[in-house]
Design a protein around this motif. Sequence first.
Motif, short mmCIF file in Angstrom:
data_model
loop_
_atom_site.label_atom_id
_atom_site.label_comp_id
_atom_site.label_asym_id
_atom_site.label_seq_id
_atom_site.Cartn_x
_atom_site.Cartn_y
_atom_site.Cartn_z
N HIS A 1 0.61 -1.20 0.01
CA HIS A 1 -0.28 -0.08 -0.27
C HIS A 1 1.38 1.44 0.09
O HIS A 1 1.77 0.70 0.47
CB HIS A 1 -1.34 0.11 0.99
CG HIS A 1 -1.78 1.40 1.26
ND1 HIS A 1 -1.90 2.67 1.44
CD2 HIS A 1 -3.08 0.74 0.69
CE1 HIS A 1 -3.33 3.06 1.29
NE2 HIS A 1 -3.78 2.75 1.44
N PRO A 2 0.91 2.30 -0.59
CA PRO A 2 1.39 3.44 -0.48
C PRO A 2 1.26 4.32 0.04
O PRO A 2 3.26 4.39 0.77
CB PRO A 2 0.87 4.72 -1.21
CG PRO A 2 -0.91 3.50 -2.74
CD PRO A 2 -0.84 2.46 -1.40
N PRO B 1 7.53 4.91 6.27
CA PRO B 1 9.39 4.35 6.72
C PRO B 1 10.24 5.80 6.85
O PRO B 1 10.83 6.05 7.02
CB PRO B 1 9.93 3.73 5.64
CG PRO B 1 8.43 2.91 5.25
CD PRO B 1 7.56 3.63 5.60
N ALA B 2 9.60 6.82 5.80
CA ALA B 2 10.56 7.54 5.71
C ALA B 2 10.29 8.67 6.31
O ALA B 2 10.71 9.22 7.27
CB ALA B 2 10.03 8.64 4.57
N VAL C 1 12.60 10.42 9.32
CA VAL C 1 13.10 11.75 9.41
C VAL C 1 12.20 11.99 11.04
O VAL C 1 13.79 13.06 11.81
CB VAL C 1 11.99 12.53 8.41
CG1 VAL C 1 11.99 13.84 8.87
CG2 VAL C 1 12.45 12.64 7.00
N SER C 2 12.19 11.37 11.26
CA SER C 2 12.27 12.13 13.18
C SER C 2 12.69 11.13 13.85
O SER C 2 13.86 12.14 14.47
CB SER C 2 10.42 10.79 13.52
OG SER C 2 10.56 10.74 14.87
N ALA C 3 13.56 9.89 13.21
CA ALA C 3 14.56 9.39 14.00
C ALA C 3 16.01 10.10 13.84
O ALA C 3 16.57 10.45 14.54
CB ALA C 3 15.05 8.05 13.69
N ARG D 1 7.24 11.37 0.42
CA ARG D 1 6.83 11.62 1.60
C ARG D 1 8.03 12.71 2.23
O ARG D 1 7.61 13.11 3.18
CB ARG D 1 7.16 10.21 2.33
CG ARG D 1 6.67 10.55 3.86
CD ARG D 1 5.49 11.43 4.51
NE ARG D 1 4.12 10.60 3.79
CZ ARG D 1 3.62 9.12 5.14
NH1 ARG D 1 4.12 9.60 5.91
NH2 ARG D 1 2.18 9.34 4.04
N VAL D 2 8.88 12.61 2.30
CA VAL D 2 10.13 13.48 2.56
C VAL D 2 9.95 14.83 1.56
O VAL D 2 10.22 15.99 2.49
CB VAL D 2 11.79 12.78 2.26
CG1 VAL D 2 13.10 13.75 2.42
CG2 VAL D 2 12.51 11.29 2.65
#
Length: 97
Positions: free
Chosen positions: A2-3, A9-10, A14-16, A36-37
């Motif tokens: 699913h999209p 994961p992006a 980014v949060s991490a 997403r990024v």
Amino acid sequence: MHPRGQAEPASFLVSAASKCNTRFMIETHGDYIVDRVRILAKKGKIDANDVSILYFEPKGESVALHNISVDESGIPVNPPVGYRSFFERQTDDFLEY
């Protein structure tokens, strides 16, 4: 997949990266991850200056490497002509242009 499952994961990375003050290099052919990024850069969740899209463009027997940055709106800055052309052709084929 699913999209949303491809894009999440992006968001996690980014949060991490923000919490751990670290950097990640992600290899993907998944447009949802890149998008997403770009969205997170637009929303200020990641500094646009910290985003770099490496685009490998086939050139006959060799490959040209393009380092594409994004602006504060998440828009690619000066991408090469061939960038995203696959997706544009797919859309054109679907819409029968």
